[in-house]
Write an enzyme that holds these catalytic residues in place. Sequence first.
Site, PDB file in Angstrom:
ATOM      1  CD  GLN A   1      -0.013   1.503   3.061  1.00  0.00           C
ATOM      2  OE1 GLN A   1      -0.412   2.489   2.442  1.00  0.00           O
ATOM      3  NE2 GLN A   1       0.740   1.596   4.147  1.00  0.00           N
TER       4      GLN A   1
ATOM      5  CE1 TYR B   1      -4.894   3.683  -0.709  1.00  0.00           C
ATOM      6  CE2 TYR B   1      -6.283   4.228   1.163  1.00  0.00           C
ATOM      7  CZ  TYR B   1      -6.161   3.802  -0.135  1.00  0.00           C
ATOM      8  OH  TYR B   1      -7.267   3.506  -0.842  1.00  0.00           O
ATOM      9  CB  SER B   2       0.697   5.783   5.669  1.00  0.00           C
ATOM     10  OG  SER B   2      -0.354   4.958   6.054  1.00  0.00           O
TER      11      SER B   2
ATOM     12  CD  GLU C   1      -7.315  -1.145   5.749  1.00  0.00           C
ATOM     13  OE1 GLU C   1      -7.803  -0.035   5.533  1.00  0.00           O
ATOM     14  OE2 GLU C   1      -6.249  -1.311   6.345  1.00  0.00           O
TER      15      GLU C   1
END
Lengths: 384, 384, 365, 365
Positions: B126, B128-129, B244
């Site tokens: 991922q 995202y962060s 999720e």
Amino acid sequence: MDLSFSPEENTFREEVRRFVAEKLPDAIRHKVMNGVHLSREEHVQWQRALHGRGWGGVGWPREFGGPGWTPTEQYIFEEECAAAGAPRLISFGLKMIAPVLMAFGSPAQQQRFLPKIMSAEEWWCQGYSEPGAGSDLASVKTRAIREGDHYVVNGQKTWTTLGQYADWIFCLVRTDPEAKKQSGISFLLIDMKSPGVTVRPIITLDGAHEVNEVWLEDVRVPLENRVGEENKGWTYAKFLLGHERTNIAGIGIAKRELARLKRIAAAEGRLDQPLFAAKVAQVEIDLMALEITNLRVLSAEREHKAPGPEASILKIKGTEIQQTISELMMQAVGACALPFKQAGVGPDYAANLGTGYCNLRKLSIFGGSNEIQKNIISQMIMGL
Amino acid sequence: MDLSFSPEENTFREEVRRFVAEKLPDAIRHKVMNGVHLSREEHVQWQRALHGRGWGGVGWPREFGGPGWTPTEQYIFEEECAAAGAPRLISFGLKMIAPVLMAFGSPAQQQRFLPKIMSAEEWWCQGYSEPGAGSDLASVKTRAIREGDHYVVNGQKTWTTLGQYADWIFCLVRTDPEAKKQSGISFLLIDMKSPGVTVRPIITLDGAHEVNEVWLEDVRVPLENRVGEENKGWTYAKFLLGHERTNIAGIGIAKRELARLKRIAAAEGRLDQPLFAAKVAQVEIDLMALEITNLRVLSAEREHKAPGPEASILKIKGTEIQQTISELMMQAVGACALPFKQAGVGPDYAANLGTGYCNLRKLSIFGGSNEIQKNIISQMIMGL
Amino acid sequence: MNFDFNEDQRALADTVHRFVARDYTFEKRRAIRDSKPGWSREVWQVLADLGVLAINIDEDYGGLGYGPQETGLVMGAFGAGLLLEPYLTGAVVAPALIRRAASADFQEEWLPRVATGETIVVLADADARDAPVREVGGNLAGRKAVVAHGGCADLLLVSARCADGLTGLFAVTPGADGVTLRDYPTLDGQRAADLALNDAPAVRLDAGGARDAIDAALDIGLAALCAEAVGIMDATVAATTEYLKTRQQFGQPIGRFQALQHRMADMLLHLEQARSMSYLAAMDCSNDDAAARRRTLSAAKVTVGQACRFIAQNAVQLHGGMGMTDEMILSHWFKRLTAIEMSFGDTDFHLQRFAANLSREARAA
Amino acid sequence: MNFDFNEDQRALADTVHRFVARDYTFEKRRAIRDSKPGWSREVWQVLADLGVLAINIDEDYGGLGYGPQETGLVMGAFGAGLLLEPYLTGAVVAPALIRRAASADFQEEWLPRVATGETIVVLADADARDAPVREVGGNLAGRKAVVAHGGCADLLLVSARCADGLTGLFAVTPGADGVTLRDYPTLDGQRAADLALNDAPAVRLDAGGARDAIDAALDIGLAALCAEAVGIMDATVAATTEYLKTRQQFGQPIGRFQALQHRMADMLLHLEQARSMSYLAAMDCSNDDAAARRRTLSAAKVTVGQACRFIAQNAVQLHGGMGMTDEMILSHWFKRLTAIEMSFGDTDFHLQRFAANLSREARAA
């Protein structure tokens, strides 16, 4: 660092203990020890006994007739009184309005009011809270309009503890409706016998009549009964709230109630149940720690600091501990806590435990809710 | 209301149980059962075994090659896998990017990527962060500037779990710096082998390398690797966050770990200690309740509702339960939990308990911190 | 797996909710509570007419033959309305007990009367600590303490230690010689009574001991109690949420303060976990495998009891002083939740029972 | 009653804080932790030069003759710096034990060397479960498990079950025949060792049993451990407060979110209660009335242990992912607080001990 009391302090403790043992009537002691509400007369009787010994002005300096104790001596005094089952001091006069009058009152007000507080000739109550205001004390709606040498007051106060006994009420009133929230408030002393003052009981969940609504309709209050300056009342109000917080932890009461819990739990065989015994142990340990924390705060105060935001720590833990003890006492007797105001059903000690638990829910709500106290801790101590 | 599984569901459960018993290698089972991290190869090996059985696309509909299970069947599948010590599914491909591609991807993207997720030929992670963003996911700083048929991407992603194994990363990037926060974000699929992609390990408090920083420096990404429309990426991102949250309660894993806790506590004689036994009982009871709560949410989902804010309840309680179990396991062995990564000191089962406890602190932080979940509950469910 | 209620169940729930909303308002309840008996026989007859006294009685005996789920629906509605009448003991525990412990003749004689509301049957089980009830030559002697709704009984079912060493179950008529009931209100506004038996005439109902039957009936009662608690907590959480939306402090609704929002989230977590366990309790409470049944019911009572405590305390706290006043129904929900936590075995009792089972399992393994 | 430290105490605290700030930075500590022994003899010598190894030793033996309060000041500073050297066992427990259990000759021989740092003496008390250490013909056999800093010892003090039925205390030389130390790191970055004794030569130090002396020395150690924990929690709470003031989310410092503010207030409550009990522990830990001493120390360990758990867990939680990284000292404080909670008897142990005492008192009354 030295955590022991000084020899002088220990002597003083003995003196208080002896006095209470001699002077406290058994009937009162028995009620306090078993969580029974006291009458006005019983409170007055005890305050007069203290006054007779020169101890009427607990927490007051000598210049106003108080004993001039250090914070530690006052702590010892209140602890001994609580342990022996003496009534809780009626704080509205002694600990709330009196310090305000000493700091901000006129000499005439001081002479008029302070001696009668000490001698229990006059009973005071508070006029801070209003319906809808709750924790937001500065949102005062009660109006006072000046007419010549009087204010004319209209409004409603609430949660007035033991207002049914009171001779006088100290009130926050709005004298300037245009000013911003904290400005425009004045601090008035109102005779409860004035025309237009009505006291209506609020019955609480334990069936008790402890708090009241006070309605003020065209009540005329002489200007001389205003404390300090007009529109500066919020300053005095905050000062009062600071002083309300002495002995806020209630260590002495908690110790007495813990001892009661242990007696009841032992009688019920509950201390042989590991989960229950662990809960009693936990609350005793919390109280041991809080006592030291309280003494640390007192020690800081002794260096002439006013009660600071640290008092919020004492308020939260102290009320949690008292509530936990009341809950454990109720649980200890199980079904015998259910009969409502029934003497003679189950063991004697069981009769007030259910209502006692209900009543003490107030501790975390009144006097600045514990949520407000956590705001104070995080913002004023921790700077968040 | 009928809280039992249907005969078909019970047959399905048997089928899964048999399959796992036959196909799960002992070495992997042993690691999972004892809280040991798995290698990439071990994860891939298990995913391939599932794929061989036609179960590679857990949670996927039949049209994309999934088994087309109901939420309850998927729940049974994951519970049985967890109980038997099968590896946790690698969710970044299967449960995060795949649903987004099915809903918003082009047919070409679906054909290019989905089969290789199912067959474990490609590993996803991922993006995202970002550093400094934390729970505030929409504050994306990574920039993508369009140059002809490519985007040129610069920025940094973090907390990229198992990014060291990944072939592809799905990334939120800012394509319109003028737009307001949630607007101006696009959703890109980036080949980890692209020039300019650097993965740097973050070592966590348990000494493990599970998460990473991913640096993107002038990384060229073909336009065809953008999902959906430019500047609409936040829509897809929220859709992904919703998905999720399936199996967010982790009931199966919690049951397996609870059984392990009970074995360890029994071996240590801790279940004969009333306080410890009560804590084990409490977490078992909480888990019993959460299992029913989870089934209630699944039952609501079956009526074609997407996971709603109720999933926040499952996240909070599920992570609390798993954290509590890990803490109790550590406490059960006492000092034997202290040796760090030392086989052969104390009983075998003690070796990973300290690091396991440390590692699971992540559960209440990642995937939307439990504080964020409480915001969701109070605001979206309760309307506060 | 299906968590929906069927049409009959929904109709039943509607009936009861309508009754509470229309005919059992807070004011009506207050008047009943302040009346001398503290409950209303008239209301009891209305309940009979609605059919809800019959739901736990087999169709053979004039009942509806429903089960714990339907009972739970009814109890939830009565919980929110804080019903003062002896529904739990008279319409849930008593029929379950009579069916399990008494002869066919006794069932035939009494169950139809229970269904029509003609006779209120109340179980008196827990002994006063200092004077357990014993059978002496066919009569009973001893005392029962804090018998829920004991004063409402037309017929008492009294457990007693028998000469044969078993726990027997006896029918006792309240008016009979040697039977003294001291009836009083309890903290939650309900009624209870202390029962003194002094060589009181009694008819033994069981053949070969009634302990298992009593325990089984009490477990059915416990599941119903859990459902009642969930009904009260539903109402309490909803009222508190509403209060937080309307109550203004510091220039905004206090529900905007995050610390209070998170407290409400915690209350909802407790409520939903309690609801789940209440469903599980309803499913398992008539299980004949007593060990399995007790495991579920103890787990349910722990979850529900902890929720009662957390929700009751925090609902009052978030209401501030208002939550402590007798004039708000909230304080009455608080007291009933407090009483429920202490009834049918408190949280400690059930947590310990569940934990002791863990130790036993471990030793057996 | 006076909670202020005197001038000497403040000077000592300054010295140690300066040492940690200047000479024991997080980077320095990391290098020491990653070195082969995992601690530094060189640092030990610096501590000796600062005088802190001598504070628990009488002036007669070259020490400073300080007590638990001074020890607490030092431990607090070392806690915040996460000192890896064997201060607690070598400079607190060992001298207290030698003074209580050993002959004047032994004291005279060894205490001065402890004070100068020349000899590190380590107590090995807790037996491995499957092989308790016993005296056999003057030598020792058996195993000790997870001996804190066992691998640092120049001299081991080993407790053993003796032929006379008493617990004896023996001096054992690490290098001797039959003595095997397996040294390893622990979760918190400190060191521990398993000690295997196989007919190992040993010199008995006590006359007439050492159990009381060992317990007394361990209680002095426990009070020091509480002070260490308070030092770490002070640092942890301060760092978390600072983080909340600077870390921005949703357009403001996260310290503006009320739910986090209240969490911080709860952390402060735990910290201040722990500090109070740490003071009380320092006052009571050398009390010869073992029952009174244990009551205080159990209460202190419960309060401190619960604070360790609450503060450690929430500090990490409020730091989010950053709190879990090895590169921040916070995660190392977390691990040390975790280890402290489990050392010298965990919270359960001490709560049970305190509770058992309540039951005993009640029975005696």
